[in-house]
Design an enzyme around this catalytic site. Structure first.
Site, PDB file in Angstrom:
ATOM      1  N   CYS A   1       0.865  -1.182   0.000  1.00  0.00           N
ATOM      2  CA  CYS A   1       0.000   0.000   0.000  1.00  0.00           C
ATOM      3  C   CYS A   1       0.899   1.228   0.000  1.00  0.00           C
ATOM      4  CB  CYS A   1      -0.906  -0.019   1.224  1.00  0.00           C
ATOM      5  SG  CYS A   1      -1.906   1.463   1.403  1.00  0.00           S
TER       6      CYS A   1
ATOM      7  N   CYS B   1      -4.996   6.858  -2.952  1.00  0.00           N
ATOM      8  CA  CYS B   1      -4.322   5.575  -3.133  1.00  0.00           C
ATOM      9  C   CYS B   1      -2.941   5.834  -3.728  1.00  0.00           C
ATOM     10  CB  CYS B   1      -5.133   4.658  -4.046  1.00  0.00           C
ATOM     11  SG  CYS B   1      -4.389   3.029  -4.299  1.00  0.00           S
TER      12      CYS B   1
END
Length: 267
Positions: free
Chosen positions: A67, A211
């Site tokens: 991530c 993101c």
């Protein structure tokens, strides 16, 4: 009792904790990430501080290999808790490989995200061609321009003129059967050659405020198509990420902000 801290990267929020082998994180994560009866977050991050190893669990308890916003927040956690020895950079182990994180000024962090793969076997893609790149797929009478890649994790980049995307469309592509492990879906709008904005529908989470790996994937795709330059700002409601292409590798720079520490969560 479960002790943790909370961070966010451009609004993408994380619960960060020291790894404990006695805890079943698949079961714990949906409870602690619940925004109504838990602390609330998109993702839970566990950190083995001694070995600089981190793992990511989506809000529904499913596992994620990497991530982009999360690794910045993990780096901030290591810094704030004095695990970095004031070094200017640190190597952090993830399930998508080792990532070098550079500590910049003003709580900014720069990550070497490496190189992408467009091979269908890396994307866990069932498709008649070797790649899904710049392909048109129709859904309910509307055409969507698709690009699939693995960039630290599975990503789909869809170019759009309008970011007013319904939950139905996000869920449709995220769970499309040709992506056998699901996929993170990035709807991308180009502002100019140096600036884009996007919305990401993440597997196991739904819409997120930002993101990092999705931003990197989006800039990578647009750069490959010659639509943006080698350095691009990605605009979000709660901050900006800068993605740069340097010697064929991509780097992501952006903030990581501590929201709270010394949190005790009772199941």
């Amino acid at each position: 009792m479960f002790k943790c801290e909370k961070y966010h990267g451009c609004g993408n929020d994380f619960i960060v904790c020291e790894y404990d082998s006695s805890i079943n994180y698949t079961n714990l994560t949906p409870k602690v990430c619940n925004r109504y009866i838990g602390i609330g977050a998109d993702t839970l991050i566990t950190i083995d501080s001694k070995n600089k190893k981190i793992s990511f669990y989506n809000a529904d308890g499913t596992f994620a290999p990497m991530c982009g916003n999360g690794i910045r927040c993990a780096a901030a956690y290591l810094k704030h808790n004095n695990y970095t020895n004031n070094e200017s950079s640190i190597d952090i182990k993830t399930d998508s490989g080792i990532r070098k994180v550079y500590y910049l000024e003003n709580d900014l962090y720069k990550i070497n995200m490496g190189k992408p793969s467009f091979k269908k076997e890396d994307i866990d893609l069932e498709y008649e061609k070797d790649e899904l790149f710049n392909e048109i797929v129709s859904y309910k009478g509307k055409e969507y321009n698709l690009h699939a890649l693995f960039f630290t994790t599975h990503h789909l980049v869809i170019l759009v003129d309008d970011l007013n995307i319904s939950d139905e469309v996000g869920h449709y592509f995220c769970t499309h059967p040709m992506f056998t492990k699901g996929i993170n879906v990035n709807f991308v709008k180009i502002i100019d050659r140096n600036t884009i904005t996007l919305k990401t529908y993440e597997r196991g989470c739904g819409w997120t405020k930002a993101c990092g790996s999705g931003s990197t994937s989006s800039v990578c795709v647009l750069n490959k198509r010659g639509l943006v330059n080698d350095k691009v700002n990605v605009l979000y409601e709660y901050g900006t990420l800068t993605i740069s292409k340097e010697n064929e590798e991509f780097y992501m720079a952006g903030p990581a902000v501590k929201v709270a520490d010394n949190i005790n969560f009772y199941e």
